[in-house]
Design an enzyme around this catalytic site. Structure first.
Site, PDB file in Angstrom:
ATOM      1  N   GLU A 275      -6.627 -21.147 -16.591  1.00 20.43           N
ATOM      2  CA  GLU A 275      -6.999 -21.700 -15.398  1.00 20.43           C
ATOM      3  C   GLU A 275      -8.122 -22.617 -15.754  1.00 20.43           C
ATOM      4  O   GLU A 275      -9.135 -22.463 -16.431  1.00 20.43           O
ATOM      5  CB  GLU A 275      -7.466 -20.842 -14.354  1.00 20.43           C
ATOM      6  CG  GLU A 275      -7.905 -21.403 -12.979  1.00 20.43           C
ATOM      7  CD  GLU A 275      -8.708 -20.655 -12.297  1.00 20.43           C
ATOM      8  OE1 GLU A 275      -8.800 -20.672 -10.961  1.00 20.43           O
ATOM      9  OE2 GLU A 275      -9.486 -19.733 -12.697  1.00 20.43           O
TER      10      GLU A 275
ATOM     11  N   ASP B  35       0.892  -1.201  -0.067  1.00 25.99           N
ATOM     12  CA  ASP B  35      -0.043  -0.045   0.037  1.00 25.99           C
ATOM     13  C   ASP B  35       0.922   1.100   0.014  1.00 25.99           C
ATOM     14  O   ASP B  35       1.700   1.417   0.859  1.00 25.99           O
ATOM     15  CB  ASP B  35      -0.816  -0.104   1.000  1.00 25.99           C
ATOM     16  CG  ASP B  35      -1.610   1.427   1.663  1.00 25.99           C
ATOM     17  OD1 ASP B  35      -2.153   2.015   0.567  1.00 25.99           O
ATOM     18  OD2 ASP B  35      -1.953   1.552   2.620  1.00 25.99           O
TER      19      ASP B  35
ATOM     20  N   ASP C 152      -4.779 -10.922 -15.404  1.00 25.43           N
ATOM     21  CA  ASP C 152      -5.741 -11.763 -15.588  1.00 25.43           C
ATOM     22  C   ASP C 152      -6.870 -11.329 -16.322  1.00 25.43           C
ATOM     23  O   ASP C 152      -7.230 -10.318 -16.434  1.00 25.43           O
ATOM     24  CB  ASP C 152      -6.493 -11.851 -13.890  1.00 25.43           C
ATOM     25  CG  ASP C 152      -6.280 -13.042 -13.417  1.00 25.43           C
ATOM     26  OD1 ASP C 152      -6.861 -14.028 -13.561  1.00 25.43           O
ATOM     27  OD2 ASP C 152      -5.653 -13.106 -12.256  1.00 25.43           O
TER      28      ASP C 152
ATOM     29  N   ASP D 192      -5.859 -18.309  -4.571  1.00 26.44           N
ATOM     30  CA  ASP D 192      -7.145 -19.260  -3.996  1.00 26.44           C
ATOM     31  C   ASP D 192      -6.781 -20.557  -3.227  1.00 26.44           C
ATOM     32  O   ASP D 192      -7.417 -21.400  -2.982  1.00 26.44           O
ATOM     33  CB  ASP D 192      -7.685 -19.847  -5.158  1.00 26.44           C
ATOM     34  CG  ASP D 192      -8.496 -18.958  -5.791  1.00 26.44           C
ATOM     35  OD1 ASP D 192      -9.057 -17.969  -5.370  1.00 26.44           O
ATOM     36  OD2 ASP D 192      -8.932 -19.084  -7.301  1.00 26.44           O
TER      37      ASP D 192
ATOM     38  N   ASP E  70      -1.617  -1.451  -3.786  1.00 23.93           N
ATOM     39  CA  ASP E  70      -2.147  -0.483  -5.015  1.00 23.93           C
ATOM     40  C   ASP E  70      -0.994  -0.648  -6.046  1.00 23.93           C
ATOM     41  O   ASP E  70       0.122  -1.246  -5.809  1.00 23.93           O
ATOM     42  CB  ASP E  70      -2.490   1.003  -4.681  1.00 23.93           C
ATOM     43  CG  ASP E  70      -1.411   1.560  -3.944  1.00 23.93           C
ATOM     44  OD1 ASP E  70      -0.442   1.395  -4.267  1.00 23.93           O
ATOM     45  OD2 ASP E  70      -1.804   2.254  -2.858  1.00 23.93           O
TER      46      ASP E  70
ATOM     47  N   ASP F  13      -8.914 -16.882 -16.469  1.00 28.62           N
ATOM     48  CA  ASP F  13      -9.645 -17.294 -15.322  1.00 28.62           C
ATOM     49  C   ASP F  13     -10.511 -18.394 -15.814  1.00 28.62           C
ATOM     50  O   ASP F  13     -11.596 -18.122 -16.873  1.00 28.62           O
ATOM     51  CB  ASP F  13     -10.511 -16.233 -14.540  1.00 28.62           C
ATOM     52  CG  ASP F  13     -11.229 -16.759 -13.171  1.00 28.62           C
ATOM     53  OD1 ASP F  13     -10.550 -17.011 -12.155  1.00 28.62           O
ATOM     54  OD2 ASP F  13     -12.370 -16.506 -13.218  1.00 28.62           O
TER      55      ASP F  13
END
Length: 563
Positions: A256, A21, A98, A330, A29, A199
């Site tokens: 994925e 951060d 992603d 995950d 960020d 994804d």
């Protein structure tokens, strides 16, 4: 042997919300990532993979996207991303993003229009079905719990969502959807990014008619609904994507692909298939699963883990390409899962890293793995943020009758939030992640597990990972050598050989807290003067009969030259 830069690379995954951060609001960020590029450069990685940074309501931590071409305000603005991309490229680091296109957010303009206008252009961008308000179309279950069908009174219809109800699935059978997705991908690639991690990309094609299904068993997995995985048009759509977009750039693509088989993986990643470079499979991530699915508290069996990893090594050898990973956003922390995060924390973290990086495929490091970050154990459910974890806890306690503590015990080991605690930069308050209040609880062990204490320590996990990466660049056998498993029935040792031309690489991993006797095999063409490439204990000389220390790993290179 087709040589490619993405086969020879090491990828580092950043979960932006928890990495660094820069402005004290407690949320990681883009400026924070920029401030740590020197750290990543020193580690030696080649590719930086950013989990979703797009505009999102954050129902599923950024995997519910409301605008694919805007940056989430909490992370910064597009100028910050451009700055990140420029600074990464200056350091020789490639950047992949992603790509989440199985579904969008229900706040995406496409869906806002789709749910309000049955005759509009965007109605068919999603899968709508007429149905009784009190009786969904079929019994398909969402991966986050409950039905996949959400009733919407605006048009008296149901829409399909394989994940949260705020994540409606796109209708990939609509050519306009595919065209818009390809246009968006091209926009990012023209901006200069170096590829995509896609994804749940094998979910984009569903069985025609969305028929009622039965639970199907696929290897170690249990698939809730087989009609949503590797559907009838998946390969056609991926080939179209490759032809329209991917083939026009020298990029890295990784899909994925939950519940995928080796045969399907070969069809996706084969050199002449013209789909994707590599895939993530999850079979080894489900090795402890039982009747409670992933929410198991049992210890993994090494023989099962070896069997799964070996199946994929053999299955994709010279036919496709593997992604190698222990951790991601995950999954729980590997040192807590397959190692020992207390007494043999450092030894087991190094052993696990070596075992993975010496396999055939492209290795991925998840933020904090290189310093041995561990699982976190929160005392109450209010501390958890992950929607999957919260829904599972409610199911165990409110519906299943478990006590609150028993429910917590179920989720502690496998919650996705284990990966989402803030990166541990130093031993100060909030681990140096933020000057404000962090969005998620910092693991208390940051006092002794942190990057600052390891970067300058020659014996640290960080320095060990740095050596693993360097060895990969120096030894082609690590990238391209064939794989052979030894001792498949051993419950404590994972031993394998890599072969390239006359060279042999012998990898010996002790997955136990016990001392184990091991004899170097005499019938595996281990010819030449052995060179110890890396180990996590001090070994002064080569021995054919070894007493392995707890969680010890040894990697020997045999040059094939007769002495």
């Amino acid at each position: 042997m087709v040589k490619k830069w993405w086969k020879e690379s090491v990828v580092y995954q950043v979960y932006p919300r928890s990495f660094m951060d820069s402005n004290g609001d407690g949320i990681g960020d883009l400026e924070g990532i920029i401030s740590k590029l020197d750290y990543l450069e020193e580690l030696g990685i080649d590719v930086l993979w950013l989990s979703p940074i797009y505009k999102s309501p954050n129902v599923d931590n950024g995997y519910d996207i409301s605008d694919y071409q805007e940056i989430m305000e909490e992370f910064g603005a597009m100028k910050d991303f451009d700055n990140l991309l420029e600074n990464a490229h200056k350091r020789g680091l490639k950047v992949i993003l992603d790509l989440v296109v199985n579904h969008t957010s229900d706040k995406h303009p496409w869906f806002v229009d789709s749910r309000s206008n049955k005759d509009g252009k965007y109605r068919d961008y999603y899968k709508w079905r007429k149905g009784d308000e009190d009786e969904p179309l079929n019994k398909w279950e969402s991966y986050f719990g409950g039905s996949v069908w959400q009733y919407d009174g605006r048009t008296d219809s149901y829409y399909l969502h394989l994940f949260a109800k705020e994540q409606p699935d796109l209708n990939w059978d609509n050519q306009c959807v595919r065209n818009d997705v390809y246009q968006m991908m091209t926009w990012w690639l023209d901006k200069g990014i170096d590829g995509f991690r896609m994804d749940v990309i094998n979910f984009i094609s569903k069985a025609e008619g969305l028929p009622e299904g039965k639970t199907a068993v696929n290897s170690a997995y249990t698939i809730k609904e087989p009609f949503t995985v590797c559907g009838p048009n998946m390969h056609r759509y991926l080939k179209e994507m490759n032809e329209r977009v991917l083939s026009k750039y020298d990029i890295m693509t990784v899909g994925e692909t939950p519940f995928i088989t080796v045969d399907e993986a070969v069809k996706i990643t084969g050199h002449d298939e013209n789909e994707l470079n590599m895939i993530f499979q999850f079979e080894h991530m489900d090795v402890e699963n039982n009747e409670n699915g992933k929410w198991s508290d049992q210890r993994f069996e090494l023989t099962k883990l070896k069997d799964i990893l070996s199946k994929w090594q053999y299955g994709l050898n010279n036919a496709g390409w593997n992604s190698l990973y222990w951790n991601n956003h995950d999954q729980p922390r590997v040192v807590s899962r397959f190692g020992d995060d207390t007494r043999y924390w450092k030894e087991s973290a190094k052993m696990l890293g070596t075992c993975l990086h010496m396999l055939k495929g492209t290795p991925y490091i998840y933020q904090g793995e290189e310093i041995g970050m561990t699982n976190v154990y929160l005392e109450n459910i209010e501390g958890y943020k992950d929607i999957e974890t919260i829904n599972a806890y409610k199911e165990f306690t409110e519906l299943g009758g478990l006590s609150k503590q028993a429910g917590l015990n179920r989720i502690h080991k496998r919650s996705r939030d284990n990966a989402r605690t803030p990166m541990q930069w130093n031993g100060s308050e909030h681990a140096g992640f933020t000057t404000g209040k962090p969005w998620f609880e910092v693991n208390p062990n940051h006092l002794w597990i942190n990057a600052e204490s390891q970067v300058g320590d020659k014996d640290s996990i960080f320095q060990y990972y740095k050596k693993l990466i360097r060895l990969r660049k120096e030894n082609e056998i690590i990238v391209y050598g064939d794989f052979k498993l030894l001792l498949p029935d051993s419950k404590e040792l994972f031993v394998y050989i890599r072969t390239l031309n006359n060279q042999r690489l012998l990898v010996i991993c002790n997955y136990s807290e016990n001392s184990i006797d091991f004899k170097i095999p005499e019938d595996e063409d281990l010819i030449g003067e052995p060179k110890l490439l890396i180990s996590n204990y001090i070994r002064d000389q080569y021995e054919t009969d070894i007493c392995l220390n707890p969680y010890e790993v040894l990697v020997y290179l045999f040059d094939g030259k007769v002495c």
